[in-house]
Design a protein around this motif. Structure first.
Motif, PDB file in Angstrom:
ATOM      1  N   GLY A  87       3.849 -14.130   4.813  1.00 38.90           N
ATOM      2  CA  GLY A  87       2.708 -14.890   4.324  1.00 38.90           C
ATOM      3  C   GLY A  87       2.252 -14.476   2.946  1.00 38.90           C
ATOM      4  O   GLY A  87       1.119 -14.806   2.532  1.00 38.90           O
ATOM      5  N   ALA A  88       3.100 -13.783   2.180  1.00 39.04           N
ATOM      6  CA  ALA A  88       2.722 -13.347   0.829  1.00 39.04           C
ATOM      7  C   ALA A  88       2.329 -14.543  -0.035  1.00 39.04           C
ATOM      8  O   ALA A  88       2.997 -15.581  -0.028  1.00 39.04           O
ATOM      9  CB  ALA A  88       3.876 -12.586   0.179  1.00 39.04           C
ATOM     10  N   THR A  89       1.250 -14.385  -0.763  1.00 37.29           N
ATOM     11  CA  THR A  89       0.782 -15.440  -1.671  1.00 37.29           C
ATOM     12  C   THR A  89       0.783 -14.992  -3.129  1.00 37.29           C
ATOM     13  O   THR A  89       0.644 -15.824  -4.022  1.00 37.29           O
ATOM     14  CB  THR A  89      -0.646 -15.868  -1.304  1.00 37.29           C
ATOM     15  N   ARG A  90       0.926 -13.686  -3.355  1.00 35.65           N
ATOM     16  CA  ARG A  90       0.925 -13.151  -4.724  1.00 35.65           C
ATOM     17  C   ARG A  90       2.100 -12.203  -4.910  1.00 35.65           C
ATOM     18  O   ARG A  90       2.406 -11.407  -4.021  1.00 35.65           O
ATOM     19  CB  ARG A  90      -0.381 -12.373  -5.012  1.00 35.65           C
ATOM     20  N   LEU A  91       2.720 -12.299  -6.070  1.00 38.26           N
ATOM     21  CA  LEU A  91       3.823 -11.408  -6.426  1.00 38.26           C
ATOM     22  C   LEU A  91       3.609 -10.945  -7.849  1.00 38.26           C
ATOM     23  O   LEU A  91       3.420 -11.758  -8.766  1.00 38.26           O
ATOM     24  CB  LEU A  91       5.156 -12.157  -6.299  1.00 38.26           C
ATOM     25  N   ARG A  92       3.625  -9.624  -8.021  1.00 42.69           N
ATOM     26  CA  ARG A  92       3.473  -9.033  -9.346  1.00 42.69           C
ATOM     27  C   ARG A  92       4.682  -8.132  -9.606  1.00 42.69           C
ATOM     28  O   ARG A  92       5.010  -7.276  -8.779  1.00 42.69           O
ATOM     29  CB  ARG A  92       2.175  -8.218  -9.443  1.00 42.69           C
ATOM     30  N   ILE A  93       5.318  -8.322 -10.753  1.00 45.36           N
ATOM     31  CA  ILE A  93       6.535  -7.590 -11.102  1.00 45.36           C
ATOM     32  C   ILE A  93       6.321  -6.887 -12.435  1.00 45.36           C
ATOM     33  O   ILE A  93       5.910  -7.510 -13.424  1.00 45.36           O
ATOM     34  CB  ILE A  93       7.741  -8.545 -11.203  1.00 45.36           C
TER      35      ILE A  93
END
Length: 352
Positions: free
Chosen positions: A147-153
């Motif tokens: 259910g991830a809604t945010r991804l930061r790389i």
């Protein structure tokens, strides 16, 4: 496997590294590009064949692709080269790979998904450092964060730049930072709080700045996460470049500046030396969150980016030649999984 792989842009800095790696791994690629003299010299060095073709020469391009099973495009900027070469591949029934890190190029590849499926052909852009390690890392953390809604790389270790990469950077001047929000590509507003943040690359938290990077596109197709931002470690050089872009980027998009910047790029060294590359490495951190309090992270270390690109591109090409592929537009981690990157030499990963 002679003639099965055609490397377009083979005489460029990255193209030569890919050709060298392919030969070292037992492949016999056909070398291609616009400059016949350079192609002949490179082909003679490796004992390979070559086919000269310009991207605006449709008959010549068709002839160059004859007998090929896949094309590996190393000629940038890919916003200029992807469409004519990918379309020629589709027409010829040849699989298409490239090493772009350009958001617009990846989006243009994705727009060819329906046609590629009808023609039973795979289009997979970004099979180099852009974006294989970050794509695999993103896929891994999202798998651990349902259910991830945010991804930061965050990415560190990109201080060596080739002439081709510099041209791509100059093309982006004045265009701001592109992120993905609510599933859509959008410009990051000036002064937005997400323009900077901290990442720990293994030596404590380091300040990083948001940048336009291929994962804003590719990671969305791989993971489905609707909110993605990519950052580079805020080195002195990056801070200066961002400040200069914000102050004068709009002006530099007006004549005569684009032509002058092209000259600056041409005067730049073609790429880092083998000795320079031998002393470098890169680190990537990915963090996925579900908006309900769960955040999952991982850190990945790779050898320097240009050598990694050659190793990764050839590894994907070998998979395709072996029949390990999926038709249509694809991203590396979506087809080969988050552990694919660990099959490449010198790569390590740790969960955070």
């Amino acid at each position: 496997m002679g003639d099965a792989v055609l490397i377009y842009g083979a005489t460029g800095y990255t193209g030569r590294l890919i050709a060298e790696r392919a030969v070292a791994e037992g492949l016999r690629p056909v070398l291609s590009g616009r400059n016949g003299h350079k192609l002949a010299a490179l082909a003679d060095r490796f004992g390979l064949t070559f086919r000269c073709a310009a991207l605006d020469d449709a008959p010549g391009l068709r002839a160059a692709l004859r007998g090929a099973r896949l094309v590996l495009n190393a000629a940038g900027p890919f916003t200029a080269t992807l469409e004519p070469l990918a379309d020629a591949c589709l027409q010829a029934g040849v699989h298409y790979l490239d090493v772009t890190g350009e958001i617009a190029a990846i989006e243009r590849a994705a727009a060819r998904d329906d046609r590629a499926r009808r023609l039973r052909t795979m289009i997979m852009p970004a099979v180099g450092f852009d974006v294989v390690p970050s794509d695999c890392l993103a896929a891994g953390v999202v798998a651990r964060c349902p259910g991830a809604t945010r991804l930061r790389i965050g990415i560190a270790g990109l201080d060596l730049v080739s002439r081709g990469s510099l041209k791509t950077i100059f093309e982006r001047i004045g265009q701001g930072v592109t992120v993905r929000r609510q599933g859509r590509l959008t410009a990051l507003p000036h002064g937005d709080p997400e323009a900077s943040r901290l990442f720990d690359f293994g030596r404590g938290p380091r300040p990083c700045l948001a940048v336009s990077w291929g994962d804003v596109s590719s990671a969305h197709f791989t993971t489905g996460v609707p909110d993605i931002v990519v950052y580079f470690e805020a080195t002195v050089a990056l801070r200066a470049a961002v400040g200069f872009d914000q102050a004068a980027g709009g002006l530099l998009r007006q004549p005569p500046w684009p032509a002058l910047l092209e000259r600056v790029a041409e005067a730049f060294p073609e790429g880092p030396s083998a000795a320079q590359r031998a002393t470098r490495s890169a680190t990537i951190v990915a963090e996925a969150s579900d908006g309900q309090g769960l955040t999952v992270g991982a850190r990945l270390r790779t050898p320097e980016v240009y050598g990694f690109t050659a190793a990764s591109a050839v590894a994907v090409a070998r998979r395709v030649l072996a029949g390990d592929l999926e038709i249509g537009f694809q991203t590396p981690a979506r087809v080969y999984g988050p552990d694919f990157v660990l099959s490449l030499p010198g790569v390590t990963r740790e969960e955070l």
